[in-house]
Design an enzyme around this catalytic site. Structure first.
Site, mmCIF file in Angstrom:
data_model
loop_
_atom_site.group_PDB
_atom_site.id
_atom_site.type_symbol
_atom_site.label_atom_id
_atom_site.label_comp_id
_atom_site.label_asym_id
_atom_site.label_seq_id
_atom_site.Cartn_x
_atom_site.Cartn_y
_atom_site.Cartn_z
ATOM 1 N N LYS A 54 0.843 -1.204 0.000
ATOM 2 C CA LYS A 54 0.000 0.000 0.000
ATOM 3 C C LYS A 54 0.873 1.247 0.000
ATOM 4 O O LYS A 54 0.593 2.222 -0.701
ATOM 5 C CB LYS A 54 -0.934 0.002 1.216
ATOM 6 N N GLN A 98 -4.653 -1.442 9.592
ATOM 7 C CA GLN A 98 -4.539 -2.759 8.962
ATOM 8 C C GLN A 98 -5.189 -3.821 9.859
ATOM 9 O O GLN A 98 -4.859 -3.937 11.043
ATOM 10 C CB GLN A 98 -3.056 -3.094 8.717
ATOM 11 N N ASP A 121 -10.952 3.246 4.106
ATOM 12 C CA ASP A 121 -11.406 1.858 3.954
ATOM 13 C C ASP A 121 -12.934 1.790 3.972
ATOM 14 O O ASP A 121 -13.509 0.735 3.697
ATOM 15 C CB ASP A 121 -10.849 1.000 5.102
#
Ligand code: NAP
Length: 293
Positions: A54, A98, A121
């Site tokens: 990422k 994460q 997200d």
């Protein structure tokens, strides 16, 4: 029938290029460099790889990548305090925690601490609510990528019967909401669905997000259907380890008009959509308005 294999790598590369162009325009016109902060707790090897990838993709798109690593024994309050600090930082446009977090930490509490306008997200309750209400928010990346892929072969999905197999918060539910917003007639199927094969056979767009290798058989696919396979399952076959989807690709492609492969389908779209969300969030937060990608 000619079946289109929907090329996730190419579509993701195209989206990443568009993001890079939008970033470059933000820099030259408004002197803004969007920044994505990623929080990693512990040393899970797979998570470390995801975070590294990422970071590389963020920088390649011209954005700033910020990494915060906490030890596996960090407390829930340590993680929450870091998220609050990132919420307050003017230069941070996107925050991603994460997952999975170590078991002593509540993912739900940590995620919901993220400022919804930085929640790239799309996992906070506020963004889930915005999605259901049809308001501008930040949409989870994998379902967003799935719809973009379907629209490459059928730009207007209006009126189609969509069946989404799987009802997780991460994929199935938001994907169903996105397809509803595209004016599909949506059926959400799950582990308790009666006669799943018959339900799937009604689908003009069949999406699988289950986590069971090749659950969906070729004869469950209506002739001409678009098949979006979100599943990523590692199997051992012929002494080799390989990735397969939730759809039996070889038999399904005999009936589908278009189908995503695994690997190389939905997978590559997830990071591309994360980058998209970050530049969209940056433009909104900094008063530049909507970016259309
Ligand atoms: P999940 O949270 O485990 O949810 C699985 C869903 O499948 C549940 O709703 C479950 O139903 C349903 N299900 C289980 N067995 C079923 C059956 N026999 N028939 C019908 N439905 C069944 O999984 P997820 O996070 O949504 O992930 C699904 C798959 O997508 C996994 O393979 C995962 O690796 C993959 N994935 C890929 C990406 C990507 O980047 N491409 C991102 C995320 C996930 P119940 O609700 O009734 O239990």
């Amino acid at each position: 029938m000619m079946t289109t294999i929907i090329d996730g790598k190419a579509i993701a590369a195209d989206l990443r290029e568009k993001v890079a162009q939008a970033v470059s325009a933000l820099k030259s016109t408004h002197d803004i460099q969007p920044a994505l902060a990623v929080v990693l707790v512990g040393e899970d090897p797979a998570s470390q790889v995801y975070v590294r990838n990422k970071g590389i993709a963020t920088e390649k798109a011209g954005m700033k990548s910020i990494e915060h690593r906490l030890a596996a024994d960090a407390s829930e309050d340590d993680v929450v305090n870091l998220v609050r600090k990132l919420n307050a930082e003017e230069g941070v446009d996107g925050i991603l925690v994460q997952l999975p977090l170590p078991s002593h930490i509540s993912s739900s509490r940590v995620i919901n601490e993220i400022d919804p306008d930085k929640d790239v997200d799309g996992l906070t309750e506020v963004n889930a609510g915005r999605l259901i209400l049809g308001k501008d928010g930040l949409v989870p990346c994998t379902p967003q990528g799935s719809v973009i892929m379907a629209k490459t072969v059928r730009p207007d999905l209006t009126g189609l019967n969509a069946v989404v197999v799987g009802r997780s918060i991460l994929v199935g539910k938001p994907l169903s909401m996105l397809l509803l917003a595209e004016n599909c007639t949506v059926t959400m199927a799950h582990s308790r669905t009666a006669d799943l094969a018959a339900v799937c056979r009604e689908a003009d767009i069949l999406c699988a997000a289950v986590g069971i290798p090749r659950l969906i058989k070729g004869d469950w696919v209506k002739k001409g259907a678009i098949v979006i396979d979100v599943g990523i399952n590692r199997v051992e076959e012929g002494g080799k380890s390989r990735l397969v989807g939730d759809v039996d690709f070889d038999s399904a492609k005999e009936n589908a008009s278009a189908i995503t492969p695994v690997p190389g389908g939905v997978g590559p779209m997830t990071i591309a959509c994360l980058l998209r969300n970050t530049v969209v969030a940056a433009a909104r937060r900094r008063g530049v308005g909507e970016i259309d990608l």
